[in-house]
Design a protein around this motif. Structure first.
Motif, short mmCIF file in Angstrom:
data_model
loop_
_atom_site.label_atom_id
_atom_site.label_comp_id
_atom_site.label_asym_id
_atom_site.label_seq_id
_atom_site.Cartn_x
_atom_site.Cartn_y
_atom_site.Cartn_z
N ARG A 140 0.81 -1.39 -0.41
CA ARG A 140 -0.39 -0.12 -0.18
C ARG A 140 0.84 1.17 -0.06
O ARG A 140 1.25 1.21 1.13
N GLU A 141 0.88 2.06 -1.26
CA GLU A 141 1.45 3.36 -1.14
C GLU A 141 0.51 4.45 -0.75
O GLU A 141 -0.26 4.45 -1.34
N VAL A 142 1.02 5.46 0.05
CA VAL A 142 0.56 5.91 0.68
C VAL A 142 1.22 7.71 0.64
O VAL A 142 2.45 7.65 0.54
N ASP A 143 0.55 9.21 1.04
CA ASP A 143 0.93 9.45 1.32
C ASP A 143 1.93 9.32 2.47
O ASP A 143 0.87 8.57 3.66
N ALA A 144 3.16 10.50 2.55
CA ALA A 144 3.53 10.48 3.94
C ALA A 144 4.14 12.18 4.24
O ALA A 144 5.59 12.45 3.89
N PRO A 145 3.23 13.36 5.03
CA PRO A 145 3.12 14.10 5.16
C PRO A 145 4.90 14.35 5.94
O PRO A 145 5.06 13.39 7.11
N VAL A 146 5.77 15.31 5.42
CA VAL A 146 6.88 15.13 6.16
C VAL A 146 6.08 15.55 8.09
O VAL A 146 5.77 16.65 7.69
#
Length: 104
Positions: free
Chosen positions: A14-20
């Motif tokens: 599962r590729e997801v957004d990863a906020p800094v």
């Protein structure tokens, strides 16, 4: 925005957004990934244990002694095991891949 991939226990990627600035544990929770985090990231348990893909291992900051102590309690420990609450997303970690360890 950086992205990261979780490999779930059944092998699903599962590729997801990863906020800094968020931890891998927080990113997992925001995306309904089954990563417990019983102590809510306070470094008091090992329930957010993840296995970092070897290609990313050298890009992470070294684990603190307290994290190493908690990892000693993790089931299925591997040489690239870390606690998800201690990996903080940065631009440099865009593309990070972690696997959830088997529970038994």
């Amino acid at each position: 925005m950086p992205r990261m991939t979780f490999i779930e226990r059944d092998g699903t990627e599962r590729e997801v957004d990863a906020p800094v600035g968020l931890s891998v544990l927080e990113i997992a929770h925001k995306n309904d990934i089954d990563l417990e985090g019983a102590c809510e990231g306070s470094l008091a348990c090992a329930t957010c244990h993840v296995v970092v893909d070897e290609a990313w291992w050298d890009k992470l900051k070294s684990a603190a002694e307290e994290e190493e102590d908690m990892l000693d309690m993790a089931f299925g420990l591997e040489k690239t095991s870390r606690l998800g609450c201690q990996i903080i997303m940065t631009e440099e970690l865009d593309g990070l891949v972690v696997r959830l360890p088997r529970l038994s």
